[in-house]
Design a protein around this motif. Structure first.
Motif, PDB file in Angstrom:
ATOM      1  N   LYS A  99      38.582  41.881  35.803  1.00 16.15           N
ATOM      2  CA  LYS A  99      37.610  42.919  35.472  1.00 16.15           C
ATOM      3  C   LYS A  99      37.877  44.121  36.344  1.00 16.15           C
ATOM      4  O   LYS A  99      38.082  43.993  37.548  1.00 16.15           O
ATOM      5  CB  LYS A  99      36.193  42.439  35.773  1.00 16.15           C
ATOM      6  CG  LYS A  99      35.479  41.812  34.638  1.00 16.15           C
ATOM      7  CD  LYS A  99      34.030  41.588  35.018  1.00 16.15           C
ATOM      8  CE  LYS A  99      33.347  40.858  33.896  1.00 16.15           C
ATOM      9  NZ  LYS A  99      32.028  40.401  34.274  1.00 16.15           N
ATOM     10  N   LEU A 100      37.860  45.291  35.749  1.00 17.54           N
ATOM     11  CA  LEU A 100      38.009  46.526  36.489  1.00 17.54           C
ATOM     12  C   LEU A 100      36.632  47.157  36.673  1.00 17.54           C
ATOM     13  O   LEU A 100      35.835  47.211  35.737  1.00 17.54           O
ATOM     14  CB  LEU A 100      38.934  47.492  35.727  1.00 17.54           C
ATOM     15  CG  LEU A 100      39.149  48.855  36.364  1.00 17.54           C
ATOM     16  CD1 LEU A 100      39.866  48.707  37.702  1.00 17.54           C
ATOM     17  CD2 LEU A 100      39.951  49.754  35.432  1.00 17.54           C
ATOM     18  N   SER A 101      36.365  47.617  37.891  1.00 20.13           N
ATOM     19  CA  SER A 101      35.120  48.325  38.171  1.00 20.13           C
ATOM     20  C   SER A 101      35.424  49.424  39.169  1.00 20.13           C
ATOM     21  O   SER A 101      36.560  49.572  39.613  1.00 20.13           O
ATOM     22  CB  SER A 101      34.067  47.365  38.745  1.00 20.13           C
ATOM     23  OG  SER A 101      34.423  46.986  40.056  1.00 20.13           O
ATOM     24  N   ASP A 102      34.400  50.182  39.555  1.00 18.62           N
ATOM     25  CA  ASP A 102      34.600  51.222  40.565  1.00 18.62           C
ATOM     26  C   ASP A 102      35.071  50.638  41.895  1.00 18.62           C
ATOM     27  O   ASP A 102      35.717  51.316  42.689  1.00 18.62           O
ATOM     28  CB  ASP A 102      33.303  52.018  40.785  1.00 18.62           C
ATOM     29  CG  ASP A 102      32.980  52.891  39.578  1.00 18.62           C
ATOM     30  OD1 ASP A 102      33.920  53.288  38.860  1.00 18.62           O
ATOM     31  OD2 ASP A 102      31.788  53.159  39.357  1.00 18.62           O
ATOM     32  N   ALA A 103      34.766  49.370  42.131  1.00 17.25           N
ATOM     33  CA  ALA A 103      35.189  48.694  43.363  1.00 17.25           C
ATOM     34  C   ALA A 103      36.636  48.209  43.281  1.00 17.25           C
ATOM     35  O   ALA A 103      37.179  47.726  44.256  1.00 17.25           O
ATOM     36  CB  ALA A 103      34.263  47.523  43.653  1.00 17.25           C
ATOM     37  N   ARG A 106      38.738  42.841  39.997  1.00 14.16           N
ATOM     38  CA  ARG A 106      38.105  41.585  40.400  1.00 14.16           C
ATOM     39  C   ARG A 106      38.687  40.487  39.534  1.00 14.16           C
ATOM     40  O   ARG A 106      38.749  40.605  38.316  1.00 14.16           O
ATOM     41  CB  ARG A 106      36.601  41.686  40.193  1.00 14.16           C
ATOM     42  CG  ARG A 106      35.878  40.378  40.367  1.00 14.16           C
ATOM     43  CD  ARG A 106      34.919  40.460  41.535  1.00 14.16           C
ATOM     44  NE  ARG A 106      34.055  39.314  41.541  1.00 14.16           N
ATOM     45  CZ  ARG A 106      34.296  38.216  42.245  1.00 14.16           C
ATOM     46  NH1 ARG A 106      35.369  38.138  42.973  1.00 14.16           N
ATOM     47  NH2 ARG A 106      33.457  37.206  42.212  1.00 14.16           N
TER      48      ARG A 106
END
Length: 190
Positions: A99-103, A106
């Motif tokens: 999963k791609l997120s602003d962090a 993941r």
């Protein structure tokens, strides 16, 4: 025990969990809990997995297959067929979810998915004809690593552990040599 990730590839880092293979092997993965901690510490793998004994044994089998195959590549010899079977079978397993997120990225999945990811990572580097695989230049260190330095001039698996040891030993040898030469000159002049 802290784990070291200096090989440039998670498969090679897994193979590096056994140190000094030729002399007195030191295995950082003595129990399933050690493998769980290693996977959690590796940036490219899911951070929470549990290891039962059977999956732990599979991980150790994969580790040894990766080491043999990488050493075959370094020594420019044909790949060991049993090791090829192990890595290819493991690579066919489930893959971690990402999963791609602003962090950032993941990754999640169980240990089987993590091992499949490691096997695929190993296959990618072993199949890459331009990948420069090397064995550490420090006597006694058997870690294999991917040399991405300019001109492929990297000599040690890592500066913190092996590079500093080699440089310190060379410095001590030079100091001993200059002290011995000074003592010999002093003795001759008296």
């Amino acid at each position: 025990m802290d784990f070291v990730f200096v090989s440039g590839n998670p498969a090679l880092d897994l193979a590096g969990t056994v140190g000094a293979r030729r002399d007195e092997p030191l295995d950082a993965l003595a129990a399933p809990a050690d493998l769980e901690r290693w996977v959690a510490a590796c940036d490219e793998l899911p951070d929470r997995v549990t290891a039962d004994f059977a999956t732990f044994e599979s991980a150790l089998s994969l580790r040894e297959a990766i080491y043999r195959l990488a050493l075959d590549r370094v020594r420019d010899r044909p790949f060991d067929s049993d090791s090829l079977e192990i890595i290819n079978d493991m690579a066919a397993g489930p893959v971690p979810a990402i999963k791609l997120s602003d962090a950032g990225l993941r990754m999640s999945g169980d240990l089987r998915a993590a091992l499949s990811h490691i096997a695929r990572s190993g296959i990618a580097v072993l199949a890459d004809p331009s990948a420069c695989l090397k064995e550490c230049g420090r006597t006694g260190c058997t870690r294999l690593y991917l040399d991405r330095s300019r001109g492929a001039r990297r000599t040690w698996c890592g500066m913190d552990e092996c590079g500093n040891r080699v440089k310190a030993a060379a410095y001590r040898a030079r100091r001993r040599g200059s002290t011995t030469a000074e003592e010999a000159a002093s003795t001759r002049s008296h």
